[in-house]
Design a protein around this motif. Structure first.
Motif, PDB file in Angstrom:
ATOM      1  N   ASP A 172       0.870  -1.178   0.000  1.00 15.43           N
ATOM      2  CA  ASP A 172       0.000   0.000   0.000  1.00 15.43           C
ATOM      3  C   ASP A 172       0.906   1.227   0.000  1.00 15.43           C
ATOM      4  O   ASP A 172       1.740   1.403   0.867  1.00 15.43           O
ATOM      5  CB  ASP A 172      -0.938   0.000   1.207  1.00 15.43           C
ATOM      6  CG  ASP A 172      -0.191  -0.084   2.526  1.00 15.43           C
ATOM      7  OD1 ASP A 172       0.947  -0.610   2.531  1.00 15.43           O
ATOM      8  OD2 ASP A 172      -0.735   0.370   3.552  1.00 15.43           O
ATOM      9  N   TYR A 173       0.732   2.063  -0.993  1.00 19.21           N
ATOM     10  CA  TYR A 173       1.701   3.122  -1.273  1.00 19.21           C
ATOM     11  C   TYR A 173       1.129   4.468  -0.829  1.00 19.21           C
ATOM     12  O   TYR A 173       0.757   5.313  -1.648  1.00 19.21           O
ATOM     13  CB  TYR A 173       2.071   3.092  -2.750  1.00 19.21           C
ATOM     14  CG  TYR A 173       2.466   1.697  -3.200  1.00 19.21           C
ATOM     15  CD1 TYR A 173       3.694   1.159  -2.822  1.00 19.21           C
ATOM     16  CD2 TYR A 173       1.596   0.902  -3.942  1.00 19.21           C
ATOM     17  CE1 TYR A 173       4.059  -0.131  -3.189  1.00 19.21           C
ATOM     18  CE2 TYR A 173       1.952  -0.389  -4.321  1.00 19.21           C
ATOM     19  CZ  TYR A 173       3.186  -0.897  -3.933  1.00 19.21           C
ATOM     20  OH  TYR A 173       3.537  -2.179  -4.295  1.00 19.21           O
ATOM     21  N   ILE A 174       1.060   4.635   0.486  1.00 20.45           N
ATOM     22  CA  ILE A 174       0.447   5.828   1.046  1.00 20.45           C
ATOM     23  C   ILE A 174       1.377   6.452   2.073  1.00 20.45           C
ATOM     24  O   ILE A 174       2.328   5.834   2.541  1.00 20.45           O
ATOM     25  CB  ILE A 174      -0.917   5.500   1.697  1.00 20.45           C
ATOM     26  CG1 ILE A 174      -0.781   4.328   2.677  1.00 20.45           C
ATOM     27  CG2 ILE A 174      -1.969   5.191   0.648  1.00 20.45           C
ATOM     28  CD1 ILE A 174      -2.080   3.936   3.352  1.00 20.45           C
ATOM     29  N   GLY A 175       1.067   7.711   2.414  1.00 22.36           N
ATOM     30  CA  GLY A 175       1.900   8.447   3.345  1.00 22.36           C
ATOM     31  C   GLY A 175       2.082   9.872   2.850  1.00 22.36           C
ATOM     32  O   GLY A 175       1.427  10.308   1.900  1.00 22.36           O
ATOM     33  N   THR A 176       2.980  10.600   3.478  1.00 19.95           N
ATOM     34  CA  THR A 176       3.264  11.991   3.111  1.00 19.95           C
ATOM     35  C   THR A 176       4.389  11.989   2.084  1.00 19.95           C
ATOM     36  O   THR A 176       5.535  11.670   2.410  1.00 19.95           O
ATOM     37  CB  THR A 176       3.659  12.799   4.359  1.00 19.95           C
ATOM     38  OG1 THR A 176       2.630  12.651   5.352  1.00 19.95           O
ATOM     39  CG2 THR A 176       3.828  14.263   4.024  1.00 19.95           C
ATOM     40  N   ALA A 177       4.065  12.366   0.847  1.00 18.84           N
ATOM     41  CA  ALA A 177       4.975  12.166  -0.293  1.00 18.84           C
ATOM     42  C   ALA A 177       6.371  12.736  -0.059  1.00 18.84           C
ATOM     43  O   ALA A 177       7.376  12.108  -0.414  1.00 18.84           O
ATOM     44  CB  ALA A 177       4.358  12.770  -1.554  1.00 18.84           C
ATOM     45  N   SER A 178       6.469  13.912   0.530  1.00 19.08           N
ATOM     46  CA  SER A 178       7.777  14.553   0.726  1.00 19.08           C
ATOM     47  C   SER A 178       8.690  13.752   1.635  1.00 19.08           C
ATOM     48  O   SER A 178       9.912  13.948   1.626  1.00 19.08           O
ATOM     49  CB  SER A 178       7.592  15.955   1.315  1.00 19.08           C
ATOM     50  OG  SER A 178       6.893  16.787   0.424  1.00 19.08           O
ATOM     51  N   TYR A 179       8.113  12.852   2.424  1.00 15.34           N
ATOM     52  CA  TYR A 179       8.891  12.063   3.375  1.00 15.34           C
ATOM     53  C   TYR A 179       9.030  10.601   2.949  1.00 15.34           C
ATOM     54  O   TYR A 179       9.601   9.806   3.698  1.00 15.34           O
ATOM     55  CB  TYR A 179       8.238  12.128   4.758  1.00 15.34           C
ATOM     56  CG  TYR A 179       8.421  13.474   5.439  1.00 15.34           C
ATOM     57  CD1 TYR A 179       9.440  13.682   6.363  1.00 15.34           C
ATOM     58  CD2 TYR A 179       7.594  14.544   5.127  1.00 15.34           C
ATOM     59  CE1 TYR A 179       9.620  14.908   6.971  1.00 15.34           C
ATOM     60  CE2 TYR A 179       7.762  15.783   5.729  1.00 15.34           C
ATOM     61  CZ  TYR A 179       8.778  15.962   6.649  1.00 15.34           C
ATOM     62  OH  TYR A 179       8.960  17.191   7.238  1.00 15.34           O
TER      63      TYR A 179
END
Length: 282
Positions: A172-179
């Motif tokens: 699952d490819y989720i989260g805060t993109a910059s980090y």
């Protein structure tokens, strides 16, 4: 704001004092216990059907019920009603690290180094318990009155090994993109612990520069990552801030921000190196 928003079995023993934040997985309130007026934070999460089918709720409950560490937000109570679950936790009066850094821009290097050290020790403990956070950003790092770090928001956290002891890959490819590292942004199955290590590198840059090196859409960030543009970013920002980034920090960042996840340094080595650096730098 009235307590009508959180009426449920057992929740009437608490009073809502204020809204702290709106979250993607739930809203956060400052509350007090009527019996002794002690202050807590409460995460209110809505669900449909059986809350046990909600992966984010179950992840939060799984982690908070198992992780007991001075740098992890502690669980006080859980109250469940027919449409909402209320997770009651210790209250961090200084709110999140991002707000704190912006309002304390003249903070000494020593204070910043100590905050990062506490984050590292909290993450090392999580990894020792085979849990990866996967969303280590300054918004999810809280600070108490005495500036003690409390890592929070475990909605994206995952177990790192199966019950049989094998490593678990995330898809699952989720989260805060910059980090997030390139493995996640390019949607390749990934091991979760190296994701935390990458995020720690970006977090350290933010603590030093008050900005992240990678911005934009996922493709833009991926292109910047492949050029390893964080090096130029730090040079420009440190010059603008009239400060010199120690070579030990630059070396540590290189180890955290390796594009190949298998080459990233383990959290135990990072903690060891940072503690030695902090002891000599202060």
């Amino acid at each position: 704001m009235g307590s009508r928003n959180i009426i449920g079995i057992g929740i009437c023993s608490y009073s809502v004092l204020d809204m702290i934040n709106y979250g993607s997985f739930g809203d956060i309130f400052k509350i007090s216990k009527k019996q002794d007026e002690k202050i807590y934070a409460m995460k209110q999460m809505k669900y449909r059907g059986d809350f046990r089918d909600d992966a984010y709720i179950m992840s939060e409950l799984y982690c908070l019920s198992r992780l007991k560490h001075r740098n992890i937000i502690s669980l006080h109570d859980i109250v469940i009603d027919v449409i909402e679950i209320h997770i009651i936790m210790e209250y961090a009066a200084n709110e999140n690290l991002q707000r704190y850094l912006f309002s304390h821009k003249n903070m000494s290097h020593g204070q910043k180094y100590d905050i990062f050290a506490q984050v590292l020790h909290g993450v090392m403990y999580c990894h020792s318990m085979e849990i990866a956070h996967r969303d280590l950003t300054p918004v999810n790092i809280l600070l108490t009155d005495d500036v003690m770090v409390k890592i929070a928001d475990f909605g994206l956290a995952v177990k790192c090994i199966s019950d049989a002891g094998s490593l678990l890959l995330c898809t699952d490819y989720i989260g805060t993109a910059s980090y997030l590292p390139p493995q996640v942004l390019s949607q390749q199955p990934f091991l979760p612990k190296p994701v935390d290590v990458w995020s720690l590198g970006i977090l350290l840059i933010f603590i030093i520069c008050l900005e992240v090196p990678y911005k934009g859409f996922q493709d833009d960030i991926l292109a910047q990552q492949r050029k390893e543009s964080w090096v130029d970013f730090i040079e420009i920002k440190s010059h603008a801030l009239d400060c010199i980034v120690p070579k030990e920090i630059l070396c540590l960042l290189r180890e955290c921000l390796r594009l190949d996840a298998t080459e990233r340094t383990r959290i135990e080595e990072i903690v060891c190196k940072w503690d030695k650096f902090k002891a000599t730098a202060l």
